[in-house]
Write a protein that holds these residues in place. Structure first.
Motif, PDB file in Angstrom:
ATOM      1  N   UNK A 200       3.009 -23.500   5.582  1.00 49.97           N
ATOM      2  CA  UNK A 200       3.678 -24.666   5.000  1.00 49.97           C
ATOM      3  C   UNK A 200       2.785 -25.900   5.041  1.00 49.97           C
ATOM      4  N   UNK A 201       2.043 -26.039   6.121  1.00 50.81           N
ATOM      5  CA  UNK A 201       1.092 -27.141   6.250  1.00 50.81           C
ATOM      6  C   UNK A 201       0.089 -27.092   5.089  1.00 50.81           C
ATOM      7  N   UNK A 202      -0.418 -25.888   4.822  1.00 54.41           N
ATOM      8  CA  UNK A 202      -1.380 -25.729   3.732  1.00 54.41           C
ATOM      9  C   UNK A 202      -0.805 -26.146   2.396  1.00 54.41           C
ATOM     10  N   UNK A 203       0.456 -25.794   2.155  1.00 52.72           N
ATOM     11  CA  UNK A 203       1.086 -26.158   0.885  1.00 52.72           C
ATOM     12  C   UNK A 203       1.269 -27.662   0.758  1.00 52.72           C
ATOM     13  N   UNK A 204       1.445 -28.340   1.879  1.00 51.41           N
ATOM     14  CA  UNK A 204       1.638 -29.788   1.851  1.00 51.41           C
ATOM     15  C   UNK A 204       0.327 -30.558   1.715  1.00 51.41           C
ATOM     16  N   UNK A 205      -0.738 -29.997   2.263  1.00 43.05           N
ATOM     17  CA  UNK A 205      -1.990 -30.740   2.384  1.00 43.05           C
ATOM     18  C   UNK A 205      -3.023 -30.392   1.314  1.00 43.05           C
ATOM     19  N   UNK A 206      -3.078 -29.123   0.883  1.00 43.04           N
ATOM     20  CA  UNK A 206      -4.147 -28.684  -0.008  1.00 43.04           C
ATOM     21  C   UNK A 206      -3.658 -28.571  -1.452  1.00 43.04           C
ATOM     22  N   UNK A 207      -4.567 -28.725  -2.421  1.00 41.79           N
ATOM     23  CA  UNK A 207      -4.175 -28.735  -3.841  1.00 41.79           C
ATOM     24  C   UNK A 207      -3.986 -27.331  -4.414  1.00 41.79           C
ATOM     25  N   UNK A 208      -3.060 -26.572  -3.841  1.00 39.26           N
ATOM     26  CA  UNK A 208      -2.814 -25.217  -4.311  1.00 39.26           C
ATOM     27  C   UNK A 208      -2.182 -25.227  -5.696  1.00 39.26           C
ATOM     28  N   UNK A 209      -2.626 -24.332  -6.558  1.00 41.15           N
ATOM     29  CA  UNK A 209      -1.927 -24.138  -7.819  1.00 41.15           C
ATOM     30  C   UNK A 209      -0.764 -23.168  -7.573  1.00 41.15           C
ATOM     31  N   UNK A 210      -0.020 -22.844  -8.628  1.00 48.50           N
ATOM     32  CA  UNK A 210       1.192 -22.034  -8.457  1.00 48.50           C
ATOM     33  C   UNK A 210       0.887 -20.633  -7.919  1.00 48.50           C
ATOM     34  N   UNK A 211      -0.269 -20.093  -8.228  1.00 48.98           N
ATOM     35  CA  UNK A 211      -0.608 -18.753  -7.756  1.00 48.98           C
ATOM     36  C   UNK A 211      -0.907 -18.737  -6.258  1.00 48.98           C
ATOM     37  N   UNK A 212      -1.645 -19.724  -5.806  1.00 48.50           N
ATOM     38  CA  UNK A 212      -1.926 -19.805  -4.373  1.00 48.50           C
ATOM     39  C   UNK A 212      -0.651 -20.103  -3.587  1.00 48.50           C
ATOM     40  N   UNK A 213       0.223 -20.911  -4.167  1.00 45.28           N
ATOM     41  CA  UNK A 213       1.510 -21.167  -3.520  1.00 45.28           C
ATOM     42  C   UNK A 213       2.345 -19.880  -3.452  1.00 45.28           C
ATOM     43  N   UNK A 214       2.261 -19.084  -4.491  1.00 44.44           N
ATOM     44  CA  UNK A 214       3.021 -17.832  -4.510  1.00 44.44           C
ATOM     45  C   UNK A 214       2.556 -16.896  -3.395  1.00 44.44           C
ATOM     46  N   UNK A 215       1.246 -16.804  -3.191  1.00 42.40           N
ATOM     47  CA  UNK A 215       0.722 -15.970  -2.115  1.00 42.40           C
ATOM     48  C   UNK A 215       1.141 -16.522  -0.759  1.00 42.40           C
ATOM     49  N   UNK A 216       1.053 -17.839  -0.614  1.00 39.30           N
ATOM     50  CA  UNK A 216       1.455 -18.481   0.641  1.00 39.30           C
ATOM     51  C   UNK A 216       2.927 -18.212   0.941  1.00 39.30           C
ATOM     52  N   UNK A 217       3.778 -18.374  -0.060  1.00 44.86           N
ATOM     53  CA  UNK A 217       5.217 -18.135   0.135  1.00 44.86           C
ATOM     54  C   UNK A 217       5.502 -16.672   0.443  1.00 44.86           C
ATOM     55  N   UNK A 218       4.786 -15.778  -0.208  1.00 43.24           N
ATOM     56  CA  UNK A 218       4.959 -14.355   0.078  1.00 43.24           C
ATOM     57  C   UNK A 218       4.651 -14.078   1.548  1.00 43.24           C
ATOM     58  N   UNK A 219       3.588 -14.679   2.052  1.00 40.86           N
ATOM     59  CA  UNK A 219       3.201 -14.462   3.441  1.00 40.86           C
ATOM     60  C   UNK A 219       4.236 -15.043   4.409  1.00 40.86           C
ATOM     61  N   UNK A 220       4.862 -16.142   4.023  1.00 37.93           N
ATOM     62  CA  UNK A 220       5.903 -16.731   4.864  1.00 37.93           C
ATOM     63  C   UNK A 220       7.111 -15.799   4.946  1.00 37.93           C
ATOM     64  N   UNK A 221       7.438 -15.192   3.831  1.00 40.77           N
ATOM     65  CA  UNK A 221       8.686 -14.419   3.730  1.00 40.77           C
ATOM     66  C   UNK A 221       8.543 -12.935   4.083  1.00 40.77           C
ATOM     67  N   UNK A 222       7.308 -12.438   4.187  1.00 41.82           N
ATOM     68  CA  UNK A 222       7.110 -11.000   4.380  1.00 41.82           C
ATOM     69  C   UNK A 222       6.098 -10.696   5.462  1.00 41.82           C
ATOM     70  N   UNK A 223       6.195  -9.498   6.010  1.00 41.92           N
ATOM     71  CA  UNK A 223       5.176  -8.984   6.903  1.00 41.92           C
ATOM     72  C   UNK A 223       3.972  -8.619   6.047  1.00 41.92           C
ATOM     73  N   UNK A 224       2.792  -9.044   6.451  1.00 44.23           N
ATOM     74  CA  UNK A 224       1.613  -8.801   5.607  1.00 44.23           C
ATOM     75  C   UNK A 224       0.759  -7.630   6.078  1.00 44.23           C
ATOM     76  N   UNK A 225       0.792  -7.320   7.347  1.00 46.92           N
ATOM     77  CA  UNK A 225      -0.026  -6.224   7.870  1.00 46.92           C
ATOM     78  C   UNK A 225       0.854  -4.994   7.994  1.00 46.92           C
ATOM     79  N   UNK A 226       0.901  -4.192   6.929  1.00 45.47           N
ATOM     80  CA  UNK A 226       1.818  -3.047   6.898  1.00 45.47           C
ATOM     81  C   UNK A 226       1.096  -1.746   7.229  1.00 45.47           C
TER      82      UNK A 226
END
Length: 210
Positions: free
Chosen positions: A184-210
């Protein structure tokens, strides 16, 4: 110096990054047998760039991005890994630029490599902005991996000045886990476009190391 000496000198200098542990992980007392080095971060962010280009079809020169990311931490061979919580951006840039010039001064292609490094820092071209977003998101994704492994205890943070940052405190008080705080910090501070935000949100909502 001879060409042979220049090659060896540059290689040995860059090889130091294999042993420069990322400062942020040390500050947060990440408990793991082997913590990520700067060299491993460079590998990780290059692989992230390849995947982002593959899936989202960015109209960029990917080879230029990979080269840019290969040298984007070159200054840390001299000044070490300094975080935004330890030093201001302008001061860090000044130290890094001086260090990069020092490292590259003997290479025949040194001016071209330095220009690529400075392009990354300026973030004014589409390749530089893409590379910068990859650089920042990779760090947050690594925090997610450490969090899933249980490597960070928020109750054991004596001496961690980063935890006292107002933005960090606010996100943690909102109930964010350690890695969700960083994402969330990254989304607030860095100039992410919609795709980078989508990856960030996916990581917030899901387990990534499956």
């Amino acid at each position: 110096m001879s060409k042979e000496e220049n090659v060896i000198k540059y290689y040995v200098t860059c090889n130091r990054l294999k042993n420069v542990i990322r400062t942020g992980w040390k500050d947060w007392h990440v408990k793991k047998d082997r913590i990520e080095s700067v060299a491993e971060h460079i590998f990780g962010v290059q692989m992230l760039a390849i995947a982002m280009k593959s899936e989202y079809g960015y109209e960029i020169d990917l080879m230029k991005v990979i080269f840019m990311l290969a040298v984007h931490e070159l200054g840390e061979t001299v000044i070490g890994d300094l975080t935004q919580f330890q030093i201001g951006r302008e001061e860090k840039e000044k130290l890094e630029h001086e260090a990069v010039h020092q490292v590259l001064t003997d290479l025949l292609d040194g001016d071209q490599i330095e220009a690529l490094f400075l392009e990354f820092d300026a973030r004014e071209t589409k390749e530089a902005l893409f590379a910068y977003q990859c650089d920042k998101l990779e760090c947050d994704l690594q925090s997610k991996l450490y969090d899933e492994e249980g490597c960070v205890n928020l109750q054991d943070q004596d001496g961690n000045d980063t935890m006292q940052d107002e933005r960090v405190q606010k996100l943690l008080k909102e109930g964010n886990s350690w890695s969700s705080m960083w994402l969330n910090f990254g989304q607030q501070v860095y100039p992410y476009d919609e795709n980078f935000r989508a990856i960030s949100n996916y990581a917030i909502e899901n387990k990534v190391n499956r």
